[in-house]
Design an enzyme around this catalytic site. Structure first.
Site, PDB file in Angstrom:
ATOM      1  N   LYS A  11     -75.432 -86.918  -3.068  1.00 22.34           N
ATOM      2  CA  LYS A  11     -76.523 -87.399  -3.941  1.00 22.34           C
ATOM      3  C   LYS A  11     -77.879 -86.852  -3.465  1.00 22.34           C
ATOM      4  CE  LYS A  11     -75.575 -91.783  -3.164  1.00 22.34           C
ATOM      5  NZ  LYS A  11     -74.428 -91.657  -2.255  1.00 22.34           N
TER       6      LYS A  11
ATOM      7  N   ARG B 200     -76.278 -99.488  -7.832  1.00 23.96           N
ATOM      8  CA  ARG B 200     -75.080 -99.507  -6.974  1.00 23.96           C
ATOM      9  C   ARG B 200     -74.124-100.630  -7.324  1.00 23.96           C
ATOM     10  NH1 ARG B 200     -75.384 -96.385  -1.712  1.00 23.96           N
ATOM     11  NH2 ARG B 200     -77.487 -95.617  -1.847  1.00 23.96           N
TER      12      ARG B 200
ATOM     13  N   ARG C  53     -73.165 -84.941   9.646  1.00 22.48           N
ATOM     14  CA  ARG C  53     -74.504 -84.846   9.051  1.00 22.48           C
ATOM     15  C   ARG C  53     -75.569 -85.035  10.131  1.00 22.48           C
ATOM     16  NH1 ARG C  53     -76.187 -88.591   4.220  1.00 22.48           N
ATOM     17  NH2 ARG C  53     -75.297 -90.212   5.529  1.00 22.48           N
TER      18      ARG C  53
ATOM     19  N   ARG D 268     -77.734 -90.167  11.520  1.00 22.38           N
ATOM     20  CA  ARG D 268     -78.198 -91.391  10.882  1.00 22.38           C
ATOM     21  C   ARG D 268     -77.498 -92.576  11.527  1.00 22.38           C
ATOM     22  NH1 ARG D 268     -78.296 -91.198   4.354  1.00 22.38           N
ATOM     23  NH2 ARG D 268     -77.112 -93.122   4.552  1.00 22.38           N
TER      24      ARG D 268
ATOM     25  N   ARG E 254     -69.362 -98.750   4.251  1.00 19.56           N
ATOM     26  CA  ARG E 254     -70.086 -98.220   3.080  1.00 19.56           C
ATOM     27  C   ARG E 254     -69.101 -97.778   2.001  1.00 19.56           C
ATOM     28  NH1 ARG E 254     -73.028 -93.929   6.332  1.00 19.56           N
ATOM     29  NH2 ARG E 254     -73.787 -93.050   4.375  1.00 19.56           N
TER      30      ARG E 254
HETATM   31  P1  AP5 Z   1     -75.812 -86.178   1.265  1.00 21.52           P
HETATM   32  O1  AP5 Z   1     -76.467 -85.334   0.228  1.00 21.52           O
HETATM   33  O2  AP5 Z   1     -76.636 -86.755   2.340  1.00 21.52           O
HETATM   34  O3  AP5 Z   1     -74.910 -87.291   0.556  1.00 21.52           O
HETATM   35  P2  AP5 Z   1     -75.340 -88.685  -0.049  1.00 21.52           P
HETATM   36  O4  AP5 Z   1     -74.464 -88.927  -1.229  1.00 21.52           O
HETATM   37  O5  AP5 Z   1     -76.821 -88.735  -0.258  1.00 21.52           O
HETATM   38  O6  AP5 Z   1     -74.874 -89.608   1.132  1.00 21.52           O
HETATM   39  P3  AP5 Z   1     -75.580 -90.883   1.755  1.00 21.52           P
HETATM   40  O7  AP5 Z   1     -74.880 -91.137   3.023  1.00 21.52           O
HETATM   41  O8  AP5 Z   1     -77.064 -90.718   1.780  1.00 21.52           O
HETATM   42  O9  AP5 Z   1     -75.207 -91.954   0.685  1.00 21.52           O
HETATM   43  P4  AP5 Z   1     -75.246 -93.471   0.863  1.00 21.52           P
HETATM   44  O10 AP5 Z   1     -75.137 -93.920  -0.549  1.00 21.52           O
HETATM   45  O11 AP5 Z   1     -74.247 -94.008   1.798  1.00 21.52           O
HETATM   46  O12 AP5 Z   1     -76.646 -93.725   1.587  1.00 21.52           O
HETATM   47  P5  AP5 Z   1     -78.113 -94.065   1.070  1.00 21.52           P
HETATM   48  O13 AP5 Z   1     -79.069 -93.434   1.972  1.00 21.52           O
HETATM   49  O14 AP5 Z   1     -78.252 -93.837  -0.377  1.00 21.52           O
HETATM   50  O15 AP5 Z   1     -74.648 -85.287   1.924  1.00 21.52           O
HETATM   51  C1  AP5 Z   1     -73.916 -85.778   3.031  1.00 21.52           C
HETATM   52  C2  AP5 Z   1     -73.661 -84.640   4.039  1.00 21.52           C
HETATM   53  O16 AP5 Z   1     -72.847 -83.638   3.436  1.00 21.52           O
HETATM   54  C3  AP5 Z   1     -74.924 -83.914   4.507  1.00 21.52           C
HETATM   55  O17 AP5 Z   1     -74.731 -83.533   5.831  1.00 21.52           O
HETATM   56  C4  AP5 Z   1     -75.012 -82.687   3.610  1.00 21.52           C
HETATM   57  O18 AP5 Z   1     -75.648 -81.647   4.304  1.00 21.52           O
HETATM   58  C5  AP5 Z   1     -73.538 -82.378   3.351  1.00 21.52           C
HETATM   59  N1  AP5 Z   1     -73.275 -81.889   2.009  1.00 21.52           N
HETATM   60  C6  AP5 Z   1     -73.814 -82.335   0.861  1.00 21.52           C
HETATM   61  N2  AP5 Z   1     -73.299 -81.684  -0.196  1.00 21.52           N
HETATM   62  C7  AP5 Z   1     -72.380 -80.820   0.313  1.00 21.52           C
HETATM   63  C8  AP5 Z   1     -71.495 -79.884  -0.277  1.00 21.52           C
HETATM   64  N3  AP5 Z   1     -71.428 -79.694  -1.602  1.00 21.52           N
HETATM   65  N4  AP5 Z   1     -70.669 -79.174   0.543  1.00 21.52           N
HETATM   66  C9  AP5 Z   1     -70.716 -79.372   1.867  1.00 21.52           C
HETATM   67  N5  AP5 Z   1     -71.536 -80.224   2.500  1.00 21.52           N
HETATM   68  C10 AP5 Z   1     -72.359 -80.953   1.715  1.00 21.52           C
HETATM   69  O19 AP5 Z   1     -78.157 -95.652   1.315  1.00 21.52           O
HETATM   70  C11 AP5 Z   1     -78.130 -96.133   2.640  1.00 21.52           C
HETATM   71  C12 AP5 Z   1     -78.121 -97.651   2.654  1.00 21.52           C
HETATM   72  O20 AP5 Z   1     -79.312 -98.134   2.023  1.00 21.52           O
HETATM   73  C13 AP5 Z   1     -76.987 -98.334   1.899  1.00 21.52           C
HETATM   74  O21 AP5 Z   1     -75.812 -98.427   2.682  1.00 21.52           O
HETATM   75  C14 AP5 Z   1     -77.616 -99.704   1.611  1.00 21.52           C
HETATM   76  O22 AP5 Z   1     -77.624-100.500   2.762  1.00 21.52           O
HETATM   77  C15 AP5 Z   1     -79.060 -99.337   1.294  1.00 21.52           C
HETATM   78  N6  AP5 Z   1     -79.252 -99.068  -0.132  1.00 21.52           N
HETATM   79  C16 AP5 Z   1     -79.597 -97.871  -0.696  1.00 21.52           C
HETATM   80  N7  AP5 Z   1     -79.672 -97.992  -2.035  1.00 21.52           N
HETATM   81  C17 AP5 Z   1     -79.385 -99.298  -2.330  1.00 21.52           C
HETATM   82  C18 AP5 Z   1     -79.273-100.032  -3.534  1.00 21.52           C
HETATM   83  N8  AP5 Z   1     -79.485 -99.482  -4.735  1.00 21.52           N
HETATM   84  N9  AP5 Z   1     -78.934-101.349  -3.455  1.00 21.52           N
HETATM   85  C19 AP5 Z   1     -78.721-101.933  -2.267  1.00 21.52           C
HETATM   86  N10 AP5 Z   1     -78.788-101.286  -1.092  1.00 21.52           N
HETATM   87  C20 AP5 Z   1     -79.123 -99.975  -1.112  1.00 21.52           C
HETATM   88 MG    MG Z   2     -78.391 -89.810   0.571  1.00 16.46          MG
END
Ligand code: AP5
Ligand code: MG
Length: 212
Positions: free
Chosen positions: A13, A84, A123, A156, A167
């Site tokens: 994402k 979410r 990552r 992270r 997660r």
């Molecule tokens: P990356 O692009 O970082 O993936 P991502 O989908 O953004 O993964 P996240 O871990 O950020 O998602 P998440 O939903 O768990 O966390 P978030 O920060 O939103 O890619 C991942 C890795 O793969 C990277 O190393 C990248 O380089 C690599 N990569 C990417 N694409 C690739 C490809 N095509 N090929 C190869 N490698 C690739 O949320 C964190 C926390 O915040 C949640 O757990 C929750 O506690 C809170 N939170 C956030 N939003 C909400 C909400 N709406 N409601 C409640 N709590 C929330």
């Molecule tokens: Mg992310």
């Protein structure tokens, strides 16, 4: 162009949100990044959300809604990490009505569990600007140094095996109702997101063009 990006942890994402924001010159709203900045600043909001994030749990809806209300306006955007759960999807729909926003596309980045674990366990993020890297797939030019700002790269806090599992569990529990919600609205695009970054990006762009 208004895009909602949805997918499992590690589905890409953040990576695709950044690329889409640059390509379409639209605002990127990454809820996880905004929350991590608040935690880093140790603001009162950051203090309220920290423990949920560290455990891999969703932060309560009413706290997240504040972030969304502050960041969404009539301007085009790519939204990463919201909604979410079903109640957030309904809240977002209400907000769109209030703001007279009637067009958007929901994109589901579809990946399997092995891809998620491989991506998240390797990552790295920049501790200063939050930029995203992967030790093998998207490595920095200099070891553990951010290409954009020269900051140090770190893991992270929620990328430990135990929290990744949590997660994923939360995602699996909450995802079906959301997918059903957007499928019904016919604003739904599913993308196979297991391939390399650029391939996934081109798939998204092609699908978006067809969608118009
Ligand atoms: P990356 O692009 O970082 O993936 P991502 O989908 O953004 O993964 P996240 O871990 O950020 O998602 P998440 O939903 O768990 O966390 P978030 O920060 O939103 O890619 C991942 C890795 O793969 C990277 O190393 C990248 O380089 C690599 N990569 C990417 N694409 C690739 C490809 N095509 N090929 C190869 N490698 C690739 O949320 C964190 C926390 O915040 C949640 O757990 C929750 O506690 C809170 N939170 C956030 N939003 C909400 C909400 N709406 N409601 C409640 N709590 C929330
Ligand atoms: Mg992310």
């Amino acid at each position: 162009m208004r895009i909602i990006l949805f997918g499992a942890p590690g589905s890409g994402k953040g990576t695709q949100a950044e690329a889409l924001a640059q390509y379409y010159k639209i605002k990127r709203i990454s809820v996880g990044d905004i929350l991590r900045q608040e935690v880093k600043k140790n603001s009162s909001f950051g203090k309220q959300v920290k423990s949920y994030m560290e455990k891999g749990l969703l932060v309560p809806d009413e706290l997240i809604l504040k972030v969304i209300k502050k960041n969404i306006d009539k301007k085009d955007f790519v939204l990463d990490g919201y909604p979410r759960n079903l109640s957030q999807a309904e809240q977002l729909e209400r907000l769109f009505i209030q703001k007279n926003i009637d067009t958007y596309v929901f994109i589901y980045l579809d990946v399997d569990e092995n891809t998620v674990i491989n991506r998240l366990s390797k990552r790295l993020i920049c501790k200063d600007c939050g930029a995203n890297y992967h030790l093998i797939n998207m490595p920095p030019k200099k070891d553990k140094i951010c290409d954009s700002c020269g900051g140090s790269l770190i893991q992270r806090k929620d990328d430990t095996p135990q929290v990744i599992r949590k997660r994923l569990e939360v995602f699996l529990k909450e995802s079906k109702p959301i997918l059903d919600f957007y499928k019904k609205r016919k604003k739904f695009i599913k993308v196979d997101a297991k391939a390399q970054k650029d391939i996934v990006f081109n798939r998204i762009i092609n699908l978006l063009e067809k969608y118009d």
